[in-house]
Design a protein around this motif. Structure first.
Motif, short mmCIF file in Angstrom:
data_model
loop_
_atom_site.label_atom_id
_atom_site.label_comp_id
_atom_site.label_asym_id
_atom_site.label_seq_id
_atom_site.Cartn_x
_atom_site.Cartn_y
_atom_site.Cartn_z
N ILE A 1 11.56 -14.32 -8.95
CA ILE A 1 11.74 -13.46 -10.12
C ILE A 1 10.55 -13.63 -11.06
CG2 ILE A 1 13.13 -13.06 -12.20
CD1 ILE A 1 15.60 -13.75 -10.60
N ILE A 2 9.99 -12.49 -11.46
CA ILE A 2 8.93 -12.50 -12.48
C ILE A 2 9.33 -11.48 -13.55
CG2 ILE A 2 6.49 -12.11 -13.00
CD1 ILE A 2 5.83 -12.71 -10.09
N HIS A 3 9.28 -11.88 -14.81
CA HIS A 3 9.53 -10.94 -15.90
C HIS A 3 8.34 -11.01 -16.84
CE1 HIS A 3 11.58 -8.43 -18.76
NE2 HIS A 3 12.71 -8.49 -18.09
N ARG A 4 7.77 -9.85 -17.14
CA ARG A 4 6.62 -9.84 -18.05
C ARG A 4 7.07 -9.73 -19.50
NH1 ARG A 4 2.25 -5.65 -16.28
NH2 ARG A 4 0.97 -6.87 -17.71
N ILE A 5 6.23 -10.22 -20.39
CA ILE A 5 6.44 -10.10 -21.83
C ILE A 5 5.15 -9.58 -22.45
CG2 ILE A 5 8.19 -11.90 -22.05
CD1 ILE A 5 5.89 -13.85 -22.71
N GLY A 6 5.22 -9.25 -23.74
CA GLY A 6 4.04 -8.76 -24.44
C GLY A 6 3.98 -7.24 -24.40
N ARG A 7 2.78 -6.69 -24.56
CA ARG A 7 2.61 -5.25 -24.67
C ARG A 7 2.35 -4.64 -23.30
NH1 ARG A 7 -0.75 -1.04 -25.68
NH2 ARG A 7 -0.21 0.32 -27.43
N LEU A 8 3.14 -3.63 -22.92
CA LEU A 8 3.03 -3.01 -21.59
C LEU A 8 2.94 -1.50 -21.75
CD1 LEU A 8 5.87 -5.08 -19.84
CD2 LEU A 8 3.41 -5.47 -19.69
N GLY A 9 1.90 -0.91 -21.19
CA GLY A 9 1.70 0.54 -21.30
C GLY A 9 2.50 1.30 -20.25
N PRO A 10 2.53 2.64 -20.38
CA PRO A 10 3.26 3.47 -19.41
C PRO A 10 2.79 3.19 -17.99
CG PRO A 10 2.55 4.79 -21.27
CD PRO A 10 1.91 3.44 -21.45
N GLY A 11 3.74 3.10 -17.06
CA GLY A 11 3.42 2.84 -15.66
C GLY A 11 3.29 1.36 -15.33
N ALA A 12 3.23 0.50 -16.36
CA ALA A 12 3.06 -0.94 -16.09
C ALA A 12 4.30 -1.51 -15.42
CB ALA A 12 2.79 -1.69 -17.40
N ARG A 13 4.11 -2.52 -14.58
CA ARG A 13 5.23 -3.26 -14.01
C ARG A 13 5.83 -4.17 -15.08
NH1 ARG A 13 1.94 -2.50 -9.43
NH2 ARG A 13 0.26 -3.56 -10.50
N ILE A 14 7.17 -4.23 -15.16
CA ILE A 14 7.85 -5.12 -16.11
C ILE A 14 8.48 -6.30 -15.39
CG2 ILE A 14 9.64 -5.35 -17.85
CD1 ILE A 14 9.75 -2.38 -18.14
N VAL A 15 9.19 -6.01 -14.30
CA VAL A 15 10.04 -7.04 -13.71
C VAL A 15 10.01 -6.94 -12.19
CG1 VAL A 15 12.09 -5.56 -13.95
CG2 VAL A 15 12.39 -8.02 -13.72
N ALA B 1 0.84 -1.20 0.00
CA ALA B 1 0.00 0.00 0.00
C ALA B 1 0.88 1.25 0.00
CB ALA B 1 -0.93 -0.02 1.22
N GLU B 2 2.00 1.19 0.72
CA GLU B 2 2.91 2.35 0.77
C GLU B 2 3.57 2.57 -0.60
OE1 GLU B 2 2.97 4.35 3.18
OE2 GLU B 2 1.90 3.14 4.67
N ALA B 3 3.98 1.48 -1.25
CA ALA B 3 4.59 1.62 -2.58
C ALA B 3 3.58 2.18 -3.57
CB ALA B 3 5.13 0.27 -3.05
N LEU B 4 2.34 1.72 -3.44
CA LEU B 4 1.29 2.21 -4.35
C LEU B 4 1.06 3.70 -4.15
CD1 LEU B 4 -0.79 1.11 -6.42
CD2 LEU B 4 -2.46 1.07 -4.55
N ALA B 5 0.98 4.12 -2.87
CA ALA B 5 0.75 5.54 -2.58
C ALA B 5 1.89 6.40 -3.14
CB ALA B 5 0.63 5.75 -1.07
N LEU B 6 3.11 5.86 -3.11
CA LEU B 6 4.28 6.63 -3.55
C LEU B 6 4.33 6.76 -5.07
CD1 LEU B 6 6.73 7.78 -1.96
CD2 LEU B 6 7.98 5.71 -2.59
N THR B 7 3.76 5.79 -5.78
CA THR B 7 4.01 5.71 -7.22
C THR B 7 2.76 5.82 -8.09
OG1 THR B 7 3.79 3.29 -7.14
CG2 THR B 7 6.00 4.19 -6.83
N SER B 8 1.57 5.82 -7.48
CA SER B 8 0.38 5.71 -8.31
C SER B 8 0.20 6.97 -9.16
CB SER B 8 -0.86 5.46 -7.46
OG SER B 8 -1.13 6.58 -6.66
N GLY B 9 -0.21 6.75 -10.39
CA GLY B 9 -0.46 7.85 -11.31
C GLY B 9 0.79 8.45 -11.92
N ARG B 10 1.97 7.87 -11.64
CA ARG B 10 3.20 8.45 -12.17
C ARG B 10 3.76 7.58 -13.29
NH1 ARG B 10 6.57 11.63 -7.79
NH2 ARG B 10 7.59 12.13 -9.76
N ASN B 11 4.18 8.22 -14.37
CA ASN B 11 4.75 7.50 -15.49
C ASN B 11 6.24 7.79 -15.66
OD1 ASN B 11 2.36 6.30 -16.14
ND2 ASN B 11 1.76 7.89 -17.59
N ASP B 12 6.82 8.49 -14.68
CA ASP B 12 8.24 8.84 -14.77
C ASP B 12 9.11 7.94 -13.90
OD1 ASP B 12 7.09 9.85 -12.46
OD2 ASP B 12 8.21 11.74 -12.50
N ILE B 13 8.47 7.04 -13.14
CA ILE B 13 9.21 6.15 -12.24
C ILE B 13 9.51 4.84 -12.97
CG2 ILE B 13 8.97 4.74 -10.14
CD1 ILE B 13 7.38 7.10 -8.94
#
Lengths: 151, 83, 151, 83
Positions: C76-90, A14-26
């Protein structure tokens, strides 16, 4: 930056989400969670701190980390009071565009929490209690971050 | 001046804080420790060997030879063990 | 150790919980999450990999990490396929008794995922797509872990 | 022998994999690249400059002068960019 010293448990996700949600520069989020190990039959830790100084001292180190690495977010929670085996003690989350800054800043902040923030741990083994001694290895580890000429 | 004690310093002295009026000749942290050590055997056990203690002046880590100046609070404690 | 290569998103907190629940010997958990940055108007990343080799290559590096640091858990988890801005990759999670091993192993594993695991990223900017070039800086960073005499 | 192509190698060749019977004189990865480069202008563009390519033999990173021996599959790809 947000710094909390609290008895309550925390939810790292929840803390990581609060810190990063809505941001595309991280691009990188590093989370460190410290926990109580049940070494040698330990039944609990009791953590005491110096209210006021603790928050100020941590804030100084977060400022130092932000001056050194291009961080986009920092969250620190340190628990106090009585903590049983397996309990979470400390949370450091760093967010940055690139992984190097996030890794190094989290590592740096943990070293300074260990060696500078005014917390004291008492180990409890049943009815027996003893204050934890500071470790020279923690001081050596923290010294890695000093620039030449610093003492 | 407000004095604060933490961890085993607090336990050995039997108190977490107290307020003292200090004589004018107590100007540094080291002189304050010597002054406190002279108060009682309990204080002597804690402040007789200040090398095992750390201190903060007005909530910042400080050195033994630092001047107390107009400090409002001085804290004595063992090396920290958080994290 | 558990290694996954998948299109689906992941829940870092649930993974950390699965790795550590019921254990009293873990003192440090480091979690690294990599995310898609929306630099320069990027609309998506597309990640391709070499099925079979990817899992084997990552497993070799996890083995190397476990030989080097006393780890109590690795995920370890690594995603593949199409990922939009802000998506988790790894996701890399390391658990250990002490923080130094957990930090260093997570850092090491990320460096090797970047420079050895057979994934390829394509950046998409609207209708324009270009394959990402490998960065020399990533190779330099990974080289930190080589012992003297290794090439 | 099964050949696999990834990322822009796959795109430039217009295929992700193929199976070829190689002449006996193709014994190393470098000789395989030269053999492939001679197949068509598309293959020449990819395999004429093998320094920009990496390769794996039976799913392990390999060098250009490595012997193919009894390899079942060889993959060619650009430097990796995961993580």
């Amino acid at each position: 930056m947000q710094i909390s010293v609290q008895e309550a448990d925390f939810d790292s996700a929840a803390e990581a989400l609060a810190l990063t949600s809505g941001r595309n520069d991280i691009g990188a989020v590093v989370t460190f969670e410290g926990r109580v190990r049940a070494d040698d039959g330990l039944t609990a830790l009791r953590l005491e701190h110096y209210p006021g100084m603790t928050e100020a001292e941590i804030a100084r180190h977060v400022d130092a980390a932000q001056a050194r690495w291009p961080l986009l977010g920092v969250r620190i929670i340190h628990r106090i009071g009585r903590l049983g085996p397996g309990a979470r003690i400390v949370l450091v989350i760093t967010a940055a565009a690139h992984r190097r800054g996030a890794f190094e800043a989290a590592d740096f902040l943990m070293d300074y929490l260990k060696t500078r923030a005014p917390f004291w741990k008492q180990e409890q083994y049943g009815d027996d209690a003893r204050w934890v001694d500071a470790k020279l290895s923690d001081l050596d580890t923290a010294r890695r971050w000093q620039k030449p000429g610093q003492s | 001046m407000k004095l604060l004690y933490f961890a085993w310093v607090r336990e050995k002295l039997g108190r977490g804080e107290e307020t003292l009026d200090l004589p004018a000749e107590v100007r540094t942290a080291r002189q304050l420790a010597a002054y406190l050590a002279a108060r009682s055997p309990e204080y002597a056990r804690v402040f007789g060997l200040p090398n095992s203690l750390n201190l903060a002046i007005d909530q910042e880590h400080a050195c033994w030879d630092q001047e107390l100046d107009a400090a409002r609070e001085v804290a004595f404690f063992p090396p920290v063990t958080g994290g």
